[in-house]
Write a protein that holds these residues in place. Structure first.
Motif, PDB file in Angstrom:
ATOM      1  N   ASN A  54       0.852  -1.191   0.000  1.00  0.00           N
ATOM      2  CA  ASN A  54       0.000   0.000   0.000  1.00  0.00           C
ATOM      3  C   ASN A  54       0.882   1.232   0.000  1.00  0.00           C
ATOM      4  O   ASN A  54       2.016   1.204   0.480  1.00  0.00           O
ATOM      5  CB  ASN A  54      -0.927   0.024   1.214  1.00  0.00           C
ATOM      6  N   TYR A  55       0.368   2.300  -0.542  1.00  0.00           N
ATOM      7  CA  TYR A  55       1.129   3.532  -0.594  1.00  0.00           C
ATOM      8  C   TYR A  55       0.198   4.714  -0.482  1.00  0.00           C
ATOM      9  O   TYR A  55      -1.012   4.602  -0.645  1.00  0.00           O
ATOM     10  CB  TYR A  55       1.947   3.617  -1.885  1.00  0.00           C
ATOM     11  N   SER A  56       0.803   5.853  -0.199  1.00  0.00           N
ATOM     12  CA  SER A  56       0.032   7.099  -0.156  1.00  0.00           C
ATOM     13  C   SER A  56       0.969   8.260  -0.423  1.00  0.00           C
ATOM     14  O   SER A  56       2.177   8.170  -0.205  1.00  0.00           O
ATOM     15  CB  SER A  56      -0.651   7.279   1.200  1.00  0.00           C
ATOM     16  N   SER A  57       0.386   9.323  -0.906  1.00  0.00           N
ATOM     17  CA  SER A  57       1.120  10.565  -1.121  1.00  0.00           C
ATOM     18  C   SER A  57       0.461  11.653  -0.286  1.00  0.00           C
ATOM     19  O   SER A  57      -0.750  11.830  -0.343  1.00  0.00           O
ATOM     20  CB  SER A  57       1.066  10.983  -2.595  1.00  0.00           C
ATOM     21  N   ASP A  58       1.276  12.331   0.481  1.00  0.00           N
ATOM     22  CA  ASP A  58       0.813  13.496   1.231  1.00  0.00           C
ATOM     23  C   ASP A  58       1.522  14.693   0.622  1.00  0.00           C
ATOM     24  O   ASP A  58       2.760  14.717   0.549  1.00  0.00           O
ATOM     25  CB  ASP A  58       1.161  13.381   2.710  1.00  0.00           C
ATOM     26  N   TYR A  59       0.749  15.662   0.190  1.00  0.00           N
ATOM     27  CA  TYR A  59       1.322  16.851  -0.430  1.00  0.00           C
ATOM     28  C   TYR A  59       1.419  17.958   0.602  1.00  0.00           C
ATOM     29  O   TYR A  59       0.472  18.206   1.348  1.00  0.00           O
ATOM     30  CB  TYR A  59       0.485  17.287  -1.630  1.00  0.00           C
ATOM     31  N   ILE A  60       2.579  18.599   0.636  1.00  0.00           N
ATOM     32  CA  ILE A  60       2.837  19.671   1.579  1.00  0.00           C
ATOM     33  C   ILE A  60       3.060  20.937   0.763  1.00  0.00           C
ATOM     34  O   ILE A  60       4.021  21.024  -0.014  1.00  0.00           O
ATOM     35  CB  ILE A  60       4.073  19.352   2.446  1.00  0.00           C
ATOM     36  N   CYS A  61       2.158  21.894   0.902  1.00  0.00           N
ATOM     37  CA  CYS A  61       2.230  23.146   0.158  1.00  0.00           C
ATOM     38  C   CYS A  61       2.752  24.227   1.093  1.00  0.00           C
ATOM     39  O   CYS A  61       2.209  24.433   2.183  1.00  0.00           O
ATOM     40  CB  CYS A  61       0.842  23.516  -0.383  1.00  0.00           C
ATOM     41  N   ILE A  62       3.802  24.913   0.658  1.00  0.00           N
ATOM     42  CA  ILE A  62       4.515  25.844   1.522  1.00  0.00           C
ATOM     43  C   ILE A  62       4.672  27.196   0.834  1.00  0.00           C
ATOM     44  O   ILE A  62       5.043  27.259  -0.336  1.00  0.00           O
ATOM     45  CB  ILE A  62       5.920  25.297   1.855  1.00  0.00           C
ATOM     46  N   ASP A  63       4.415  28.244   1.579  1.00  0.00           N
ATOM     47  CA  ASP A  63       4.796  29.587   1.158  1.00  0.00           C
ATOM     48  C   ASP A  63       6.092  29.865   1.916  1.00  0.00           C
ATOM     49  O   ASP A  63       6.077  30.234   3.094  1.00  0.00           O
ATOM     50  CB  ASP A  63       3.711  30.608   1.520  1.00  0.00           C
ATOM     51  N   ALA A  64       7.235  29.648   1.255  1.00  0.00           N
ATOM     52  CA  ALA A  64       8.529  29.790   1.911  1.00  0.00           C
ATOM     53  C   ALA A  64       8.854  31.251   2.217  1.00  0.00           C
ATOM     54  O   ALA A  64       9.557  31.535   3.185  1.00  0.00           O
ATOM     55  CB  ALA A  64       9.628  29.170   1.045  1.00  0.00           C
ATOM     56  N   VAL A  65       8.337  32.170   1.428  1.00  0.00           N
ATOM     57  CA  VAL A  65       8.577  33.597   1.673  1.00  0.00           C
ATOM     58  C   VAL A  65       7.937  34.018   2.994  1.00  0.00           C
ATOM     59  O   VAL A  65       8.555  34.690   3.816  1.00  0.00           O
ATOM     60  CB  VAL A  65       8.044  34.455   0.500  1.00  0.00           C
ATOM     61  N   ASN A  66       6.683  33.612   3.204  1.00  0.00           N
ATOM     62  CA  ASN A  66       5.972  33.952   4.437  1.00  0.00           C
ATOM     63  C   ASN A  66       6.118  32.894   5.521  1.00  0.00           C
ATOM     64  O   ASN A  66       5.489  32.988   6.575  1.00  0.00           O
ATOM     65  CB  ASN A  66       4.498  34.214   4.138  1.00  0.00           C
ATOM     66  N   LYS A  67       6.892  31.853   5.231  1.00  0.00           N
ATOM     67  CA  LYS A  67       7.213  30.791   6.191  1.00  0.00           C
ATOM     68  C   LYS A  67       5.957  30.160   6.796  1.00  0.00           C
ATOM     69  O   LYS A  67       5.775  30.137   8.010  1.00  0.00           O
ATOM     70  CB  LYS A  67       8.139  31.305   7.282  1.00  0.00           C
ATOM     71  N   GLN A 117      -6.050  15.812  -0.138  1.00  0.00           N
ATOM     72  CA  GLN A 117      -4.757  15.979  -0.793  1.00  0.00           C
ATOM     73  C   GLN A 117      -4.893  16.790  -2.079  1.00  0.00           C
ATOM     74  O   GLN A 117      -5.787  16.539  -2.881  1.00  0.00           O
ATOM     75  CB  GLN A 117      -4.131  14.612  -1.107  1.00  0.00           C
ATOM     76  N   TYR A 118      -4.003  17.738  -2.235  1.00  0.00           N
ATOM     77  CA  TYR A 118      -3.998  18.600  -3.419  1.00  0.00           C
ATOM     78  C   TYR A 118      -2.598  19.173  -3.560  1.00  0.00           C
ATOM     79  O   TYR A 118      -1.794  19.161  -2.615  1.00  0.00           O
ATOM     80  CB  TYR A 118      -5.000  19.753  -3.273  1.00  0.00           C
ATOM     81  N   TYR A 119      -2.298  19.655  -4.741  1.00  0.00           N
ATOM     82  CA  TYR A 119      -1.086  20.440  -4.938  1.00  0.00           C
ATOM     83  C   TYR A 119      -1.311  21.397  -6.093  1.00  0.00           C
ATOM     84  O   TYR A 119      -2.201  21.210  -6.906  1.00  0.00           O
ATOM     85  CB  TYR A 119       0.153  19.569  -5.167  1.00  0.00           C
ATOM     86  N   THR A 126      -4.153  20.341  -8.711  1.00  0.00           N
ATOM     87  CA  THR A 126      -4.439  18.928  -8.885  1.00  0.00           C
ATOM     88  C   THR A 126      -4.952  18.384  -7.568  1.00  0.00           C
ATOM     89  O   THR A 126      -4.318  18.548  -6.527  1.00  0.00           O
ATOM     90  CB  THR A 126      -3.185  18.153  -9.325  1.00  0.00           C
ATOM     91  N   PHE A 127      -6.122  17.751  -7.607  1.00  0.00           N
ATOM     92  CA  PHE A 127      -6.734  17.144  -6.433  1.00  0.00           C
ATOM     93  C   PHE A 127      -6.475  15.645  -6.508  1.00  0.00           C
ATOM     94  O   PHE A 127      -6.655  15.032  -7.561  1.00  0.00           O
ATOM     95  CB  PHE A 127      -8.233  17.441  -6.399  1.00  0.00           C
ATOM     96  N   VAL A 128      -6.027  15.065  -5.389  1.00  0.00           N
ATOM     97  CA  VAL A 128      -5.564  13.681  -5.391  1.00  0.00           C
ATOM     98  C   VAL A 128      -6.394  12.843  -4.426  1.00  0.00           C
ATOM     99  O   VAL A 128      -6.502  13.162  -3.240  1.00  0.00           O
ATOM    100  CB  VAL A 128      -4.074  13.595  -5.017  1.00  0.00           C
ATOM    101  N   TYR A 129      -6.956  11.764  -4.961  1.00  0.00           N
ATOM    102  CA  TYR A 129      -7.669  10.769  -4.158  1.00  0.00           C
ATOM    103  C   TYR A 129      -6.728   9.583  -3.963  1.00  0.00           C
ATOM    104  O   TYR A 129      -6.121   9.106  -4.926  1.00  0.00           O
ATOM    105  CB  TYR A 129      -8.939  10.293  -4.864  1.00  0.00           C
ATOM    106  N   GLY A 130      -6.632   9.101  -2.749  1.00  0.00           N
ATOM    107  CA  GLY A 130      -5.765   7.967  -2.453  1.00  0.00           C
ATOM    108  C   GLY A 130      -6.313   6.672  -3.047  1.00  0.00           C
ATOM    109  O   GLY A 130      -7.438   6.606  -3.530  1.00  0.00           O
ATOM    110  N   ILE A 142      -5.717   8.743  -7.788  1.00  0.00           N
ATOM    111  CA  ILE A 142      -6.434   9.436  -8.851  1.00  0.00           C
ATOM    112  C   ILE A 142      -6.149  10.930  -8.732  1.00  0.00           C
ATOM    113  O   ILE A 142      -6.455  11.551  -7.720  1.00  0.00           O
ATOM    114  CB  ILE A 142      -7.956   9.175  -8.755  1.00  0.00           C
ATOM    115  N   SER A 143      -5.541  11.481  -9.774  1.00  0.00           N
ATOM    116  CA  SER A 143      -5.202  12.901  -9.806  1.00  0.00           C
ATOM    117  C   SER A 143      -6.092  13.600 -10.816  1.00  0.00           C
ATOM    118  O   SER A 143      -6.082  13.249 -11.997  1.00  0.00           O
ATOM    119  CB  SER A 143      -3.733  13.081 -10.201  1.00  0.00           C
ATOM    120  N   LEU A 144      -6.853  14.573 -10.338  1.00  0.00           N
ATOM    121  CA  LEU A 144      -7.752  15.332 -11.204  1.00  0.00           C
ATOM    122  C   LEU A 144      -7.287  16.785 -11.236  1.00  0.00           C
ATOM    123  O   LEU A 144      -7.307  17.484 -10.223  1.00  0.00           O
ATOM    124  CB  LEU A 144      -9.192  15.231 -10.700  1.00  0.00           C
ATOM    125  N   PHE A 145      -6.870  17.224 -12.415  1.00  0.00           N
ATOM    126  CA  PHE A 145      -6.307  18.555 -12.606  1.00  0.00           C
ATOM    127  C   PHE A 145      -7.391  19.541 -13.021  1.00  0.00           C
ATOM    128  O   PHE A 145      -8.165  19.287 -13.947  1.00  0.00           O
ATOM    129  CB  PHE A 145      -5.227  18.504 -13.689  1.00  0.00           C
TER     130      PHE A 145
END
Length: 172
Positions: A54-67, A117-119, A126-130, A142-145
């Motif tokens: 089994n596997y999964s992807s967790d997306y981490i979205c970061i605004d590095a400028v505003n930390k 999950q999204y990125y 892109t919205f991601v279903y595990g 499943i990735s839906l853009f």
């Protein structure tokens, strides 16, 4: 857990060592990195027996400028029914499900929802279903853009500014 097995399991292991071929992997990939907006994919795979791992992807979205870590509500103030309709349209195209048929013709669900999950990229979200969430394991995640031009009115002013999307909207 691998070494802490019962006597019965130990005997099975000695007779059939492939039965305990357990493994786990974790990786990080940079998905997007422009102007201090960063997206990481934390991908985890584990095999603990059975027909497949089994596997999964967790997306981490970061605004590095505003930390700060970005939550979906900081990117998008969705008209939920409109966004779900867009996700359904994309799923129907991906799975070749005609409009007059239910999604269950080729998926495990008849109704979609906004997944956790999204990125984002410079072109859209892109919205991601595990695995198993909306489709069988064999179909994977499943990735839906959804391109920005279809959701521009739902994007927050902050996100439009950080991604320089206001300029894109004006230039179209």
């Amino acid at each position: 857990d691998y070494s802490d097995v019962s006597e019965e399991e130990r005997k099975l292991l000695e007779a059939n060592s492939q039965a305990f071929n357990w493994s786990e992997q974790t990786n990080f990939w940079v998905v997007y990195n422009t102007d201090g907006m960063v997206v990481l994919n934390h991908h985890i795979y584990a095999y603990t027996g059975g027909a497949h791992g089994n596997y999964s992807s967790d997306y981490i979205c970061i605004d590095a400028v505003n930390k700060k870590l970005l939550q979906l509500h900081e990117i998008l103030q969705p008209d939920t029914s409109r966004l779900v309709k867009l996700l359904e349209e994309e799923a129907r195209e991906l799975y070749e499900v005609q409009d007059d048929l239910p999604l269950t013709a080729n998926m495990l669900t008849d109704e979609l929802y906004i997944p956790e999950q999204y990125y984002f990229s410079n072109k859209g979200i892109t919205f991601v279903y595990g695995i198993y969430e909306v489709a069988p394991y064999v179909d994977g995640e499943i990735s839906l853009f959804i391109p920005y031009n279809k959701i521009m009115g739902m994007l927050t002013p902050y996100f439009k500014q950080r991604m320089k999307l206001e300029q894109v909207a004006v230039n179209k």
